[in-house]
Each structure stands twice: as structure tokens, then as C-alpha cells.
Design a protein around this motif. Structure first.
Motif, mmCIF file in Angstrom:
data_model
loop_
_atom_site.group_PDB
_atom_site.id
_atom_site.type_symbol
_atom_site.label_atom_id
_atom_site.label_comp_id
_atom_site.label_asym_id
_atom_site.label_seq_id
_atom_site.Cartn_x
_atom_site.Cartn_y
_atom_site.Cartn_z
ATOM 1 N N ALA A 35 0.868 -1.087 -0.069
ATOM 2 C CA ALA A 35 -0.184 0.121 0.077
ATOM 3 C C ALA A 35 0.891 1.314 -0.237
ATOM 4 O O ALA A 35 0.592 2.202 -0.875
ATOM 5 C CB ALA A 35 -0.954 -0.103 1.304
ATOM 6 N N SER A 36 1.898 1.307 0.689
ATOM 7 C CA SER A 36 2.698 2.277 0.777
ATOM 8 C C SER A 36 3.475 2.475 -0.438
ATOM 9 O O SER A 36 3.548 3.810 -0.621
ATOM 10 C CB SER A 36 3.875 2.301 1.911
ATOM 11 O OG SER A 36 3.224 2.084 3.182
ATOM 12 N N LYS A 37 4.056 1.478 -1.135
ATOM 13 C CA LYS A 37 4.530 1.500 -2.385
ATOM 14 C C LYS A 37 3.626 2.123 -3.604
ATOM 15 O O LYS A 37 4.057 3.181 -4.277
ATOM 16 C CB LYS A 37 5.245 0.416 -2.921
ATOM 17 C CG LYS A 37 5.996 0.291 -4.275
ATOM 18 C CD LYS A 37 6.491 -0.807 -4.698
ATOM 19 C CE LYS A 37 7.216 -0.670 -5.882
ATOM 20 N NZ LYS A 37 7.931 -1.819 -6.493
ATOM 21 N N GLU A 38 2.499 1.816 -3.394
ATOM 22 C CA GLU A 38 1.379 2.242 -4.549
ATOM 23 C C GLU A 38 1.139 3.693 -4.180
ATOM 24 O O GLU A 38 0.916 4.542 -5.191
ATOM 25 C CB GLU A 38 0.257 1.499 -4.245
ATOM 26 C CG GLU A 38 0.282 0.214 -4.661
ATOM 27 C CD GLU A 38 0.486 -0.151 -6.269
ATOM 28 O OE1 GLU A 38 0.051 0.869 -7.038
ATOM 29 O OE2 GLU A 38 1.220 -1.102 -6.544
ATOM 30 N N ALA A 39 1.088 4.317 -3.145
ATOM 31 C CA ALA A 39 0.796 5.434 -2.479
ATOM 32 C C ALA A 39 2.045 6.308 -3.078
ATOM 33 O O ALA A 39 1.815 7.482 -3.476
ATOM 34 C CB ALA A 39 0.597 5.664 -1.095
ATOM 35 N N LEU A 40 3.348 5.939 -3.011
ATOM 36 C CA LEU A 40 4.337 6.587 -3.256
ATOM 37 C C LEU A 40 4.439 6.823 -4.866
ATOM 38 O O LEU A 40 4.713 7.824 -5.287
ATOM 39 C CB LEU A 40 5.740 6.099 -2.797
ATOM 40 C CG LEU A 40 6.061 6.016 -1.385
ATOM 41 C CD1 LEU A 40 7.085 4.978 -0.909
ATOM 42 C CD2 LEU A 40 6.267 7.357 -1.004
ATOM 43 N N MET A 41 3.886 5.723 -5.461
ATOM 44 C CA MET A 41 3.865 5.829 -7.111
ATOM 45 C C MET A 41 2.797 6.815 -7.641
ATOM 46 O O MET A 41 3.120 7.473 -8.782
ATOM 47 C CB MET A 41 3.727 4.510 -7.535
ATOM 48 C CG MET A 41 4.632 3.351 -7.365
ATOM 49 S SD MET A 41 4.199 1.855 -7.922
ATOM 50 C CE MET A 41 4.065 1.859 -9.606
ATOM 51 N N LEU B 190 6.576 11.871 1.288
ATOM 52 C CA LEU B 190 5.946 11.164 2.142
ATOM 53 C C LEU B 190 4.745 11.900 2.625
ATOM 54 O O LEU B 190 3.610 11.054 2.865
ATOM 55 C CB LEU B 190 6.838 10.980 3.526
ATOM 56 C CG LEU B 190 7.773 9.827 3.223
ATOM 57 C CD1 LEU B 190 8.710 9.679 4.526
ATOM 58 C CD2 LEU B 190 7.038 8.460 3.008
ATOM 59 N N PRO B 191 4.719 13.313 2.851
ATOM 60 C CA PRO B 191 3.459 13.871 3.281
ATOM 61 C C PRO B 191 2.387 13.705 2.126
ATOM 62 O O PRO B 191 1.012 13.472 2.357
ATOM 63 C CB PRO B 191 3.814 15.083 3.341
ATOM 64 C CG PRO B 191 5.059 15.462 3.894
ATOM 65 C CD PRO B 191 5.838 14.027 3.074
ATOM 66 N N ALA B 192 2.632 13.724 0.941
ATOM 67 C CA ALA B 192 1.913 13.427 -0.310
ATOM 68 C C ALA B 192 1.405 12.218 -0.319
ATOM 69 O O ALA B 192 0.157 11.987 -0.858
ATOM 70 C CB ALA B 192 2.440 14.104 -1.600
ATOM 71 N N ALA B 193 2.086 11.246 0.300
ATOM 72 C CA ALA B 193 1.754 9.744 -0.020
ATOM 73 C C ALA B 193 1.159 9.278 1.364
ATOM 74 O O ALA B 193 0.247 8.053 1.264
ATOM 75 C CB ALA B 193 2.834 8.982 -0.189
ATOM 76 N N ILE B 194 0.843 9.805 2.284
ATOM 77 C CA ILE B 194 0.414 9.626 3.441
ATOM 78 C C ILE B 194 -1.222 8.789 3.599
ATOM 79 O O ILE B 194 -1.505 7.923 4.003
ATOM 80 C CB ILE B 194 0.201 10.457 4.583
ATOM 81 C CG1 ILE B 194 1.963 10.532 5.266
ATOM 82 C CG2 ILE B 194 -0.505 10.414 6.051
ATOM 83 C CD1 ILE B 194 2.062 11.513 6.200
ATOM 84 N N PRO B 195 -2.027 9.576 2.934
ATOM 85 C CA PRO B 195 -3.603 9.390 2.826
ATOM 86 C C PRO B 195 -3.606 7.850 2.045
ATOM 87 O O PRO B 195 -4.422 6.909 2.502
ATOM 88 C CB PRO B 195 -3.914 10.210 1.663
ATOM 89 C CG PRO B 195 -3.258 11.617 2.172
ATOM 90 C CD PRO B 195 -1.824 11.103 2.117
ATOM 91 N N GLY B 196 -2.779 7.564 1.085
ATOM 92 C CA GLY B 196 -2.640 6.220 0.407
ATOM 93 C C GLY B 196 -2.012 5.147 1.381
ATOM 94 O O GLY B 196 -2.421 4.039 1.203
ATOM 95 N N MET B 197 -0.987 5.547 2.133
ATOM 96 C CA MET B 197 -0.430 4.767 3.209
ATOM 97 C C MET B 197 -1.426 4.268 4.158
ATOM 98 O O MET B 197 -1.247 3.062 4.457
ATOM 99 C CB MET B 197 0.753 5.257 3.570
ATOM 100 C CG MET B 197 1.986 5.551 2.575
ATOM 101 S SD MET B 197 3.150 6.502 3.478
ATOM 102 C CE MET B 197 4.552 6.287 2.319
#
Length: 285
Positions: free
Chosen positions: A153-159, A185-192
């Protein structure tokens, strides 16, 4: 031709709505059934008292606290490790054998049955490291169990973070690590948070891993350290429903335990959803 495309689109949307309705119906039936059967035993005493008379009377306070401790420790181990692993795979690693091996390991771990994790935790944490049957052994085992979900989930959010964010930050002379921690990281937190939400539910409901690594059949007290055994709601429910001294007599307690477990999962997921919503609002400002 146009009419055919319109018809296909309407059929597709109708199928999606039907699928959503079926899922909601099953979830509603499950929640209503557990609530109706477990509501009668809910009380302050049931939540705050110790189990008594071989768990046929009293409350489930030790199981509630044990589950909360288990969830907290497992997430404390798994979240940092999972996010750091995802950052390495998406931001720093280059295509090659190492990355391929890590991806394969994550995929294999995601499909491994939970009882295998329990046996691994028994061999590694309980026996090899000498932690014994304890809260620490069970937490580390569950952390390994949910690690693939958090990494994925974290990798998908970062992508999903636009490449322009990285390029703009680096163009200003910011280091790659600062770009990762302050921008990506702040931009990816919702997906994570999606992976974390799924992980909370799985940690709260797993029985096989904790059965082998630290959960106790009957322990009417709160764990005083991470190296002691503990009671947990899923194992407590399993024992009452399959091997209790009076399965019929404890039936209301079984449903009450299931209802409390469901409420804990819903409460903790709600907190995670609010955190995700908060960060989404910050990003949209």
C-alpha cells in the motif's frame, strides 16, 4: 454503434451498483446478527471485570487490554519498517536482481497462511531469541504478517505522487532525502493509511499466530511486561466457541466478545480514516 456503447456503459454501472449492494447487504447482515445476539451481555461489568468460574461468568477486560496492546505493538513494529521498505523500493532502488528478489519475497509473504507465520514466530522469537510465549513474540509475529500489506500500500501511494514534485524539489537544490521526507511522504500519507487500516483489522482478528506465540487460555490479569503471556479477544472467542467448559452456557459471552472485537476494529479504523482525511484536506488546500 453509439447506442451499443451507451447500453454497455449502463450495464457496467448497474453491475457495479449490484456488486456494492450485495457486499453491503452481507456486511449489514453480519453486523446486525452479531449485535442482536451480543447486545444482551454488554455492560460496564462485562467490559471491566475479570473472567470468572472458568470463563462462564464475569467480563473480558484482560482480553480487551491484551488485544489493544497487541495491536499497538504490532503496528509500532510494522508501520516504520513497512514505510521505510516502500521508500527504498520506490525512491532509491534500481531495477535488478536485488529489487526483484525483494518484490518476490513480499509477494510470497502476502500469500503465506497465518498459521505458517505462527510456526515461524514460535521457532524464531519464542525459541531462538528466547522471548518465550509472550506479548512481544506475538506482536513481532503479527508485525511480519502485516508487513507485506503495508509495503504494498505504501509503495502504491508513493507511485501516485506526481514526478513533478520530485523534480521541482530537486531543482531547488534540496537533497533527495529531504525531498522524500518533506515532499513525497506527506503527499503519500493518505494512500499509506489504506494499508494501515487493512492491517489493523487483520491484527485484531488473527488467532493462529498468537495461539502459538503467547496467547493464554485463561489469564485473569493484565500483562505487566511484554515478556508475559496475555489474553486476546480472537483467541478468547475461539476457546469459548470450541473448547470451553460449557459452550452453550457461554454462547451470549461469545457473541458479546465478537461484538466488542468488532467495535474495537471499527473504532481504530475510524481513527485511521480521520487521519487519512485530514492529510487529504491539507494536500487539497
Amino acid at each position: 454503434m453509439f447506442f451499443g456503447a451507451k447500453t454497455s456503459e449502463k450495464l457496467a454501472f448497474a453491475t457495479l451498483k449490484l456488486s456494492m449492494a450485495i457486499v453491503l447487504a452481507f456486511v449489514s447482515i453480519l453486523v446486525i446478527y452479531i449485535t442482536v445476539n451480543g447486545y444482551s451481555v454488554l455492560s460496564l461489568d462485562f467490559i471491566t471485570q475479570m473472567p470468572m468460574k472458568r470463563m462462564t461468568e464475569g467480563g473480558i477486560y484482560p482480553a480487551i487490554m491484551g488485544s489493544l496492546m497487541l495491536i499497538g505493538l504490532s503496528m509500532a513494529f510494522a508501520i516504520p519498517l513497512g514505510i521505510l521498505s516502500a521508500v527504498y523500493l520506490n525512491e532509491y532502488s534500481t531495477p535488478g536482481r536485488t529489487s526483484w528478489a525483494i518484490e518476490m519475497a513480499i509477494n510470497n509473504l502476502a500469500g503465506t497462511p497465518s498459521v505458517v507465520f505462527g510456526l515461524f514466530g514460535l521457532a524464531l522469537f519464542v525459541k531462538y531469541f528466547g522471548f518465550g510465549a509472550s506479548l512481544l513474540s506475538a506482536s513481532l509475529t503479527l508485525a511480519l504478517l502485516i508487513l507485506p500489506v503495508i509495503i504494498r500500500a505504501s509503495k502504491e501511494a508513493l507511485m501516485t505522487v506526481p514526478q513533478e514534485y520530485r523534480e521541482a524539489s530537486l531543482a531547488l537544490g534540496v537533497t533527495k532525502w529531504q525531498t522524500t521526507t518533506k515532499v513525497i511522504l506527506p503527499a503519500a500519507i493518505p494512500g499509506m493509511m489504506t494499508g494501515i487500516i487493512l492491517s489493523i483489522g487483520r491484527v485484531a482478528g488473527e488467532t493462529a499466530p498468537i495461539l502459538l506465540t503467547g496467547a493464554a487460555y485463561f489469564l485473569p490479569r493484565i500483562p505487566d511486561s511484554v515478556f508475559t503471556q496475555f489474553m486476546a479477544l480472537p483467541y478468547h472467542l475461539f476457546v469459548l466457541a470450541t473448547s470451553g467448559t460449557s459452550i452453550t452456557q457461554t454462547r451470549p459471552i461469545q457473541y458479546g466478545t465478537a461484538l466488542i472485537l468488532l467495535l474495537i476494529v471499527v473504532f481504530m479504523n475510524s481513527i485511521a480514516v480521520m487521519i487519512r482525511r485530514h492529510y487529504r484536506k491539507k494536500l487539497n488546500r
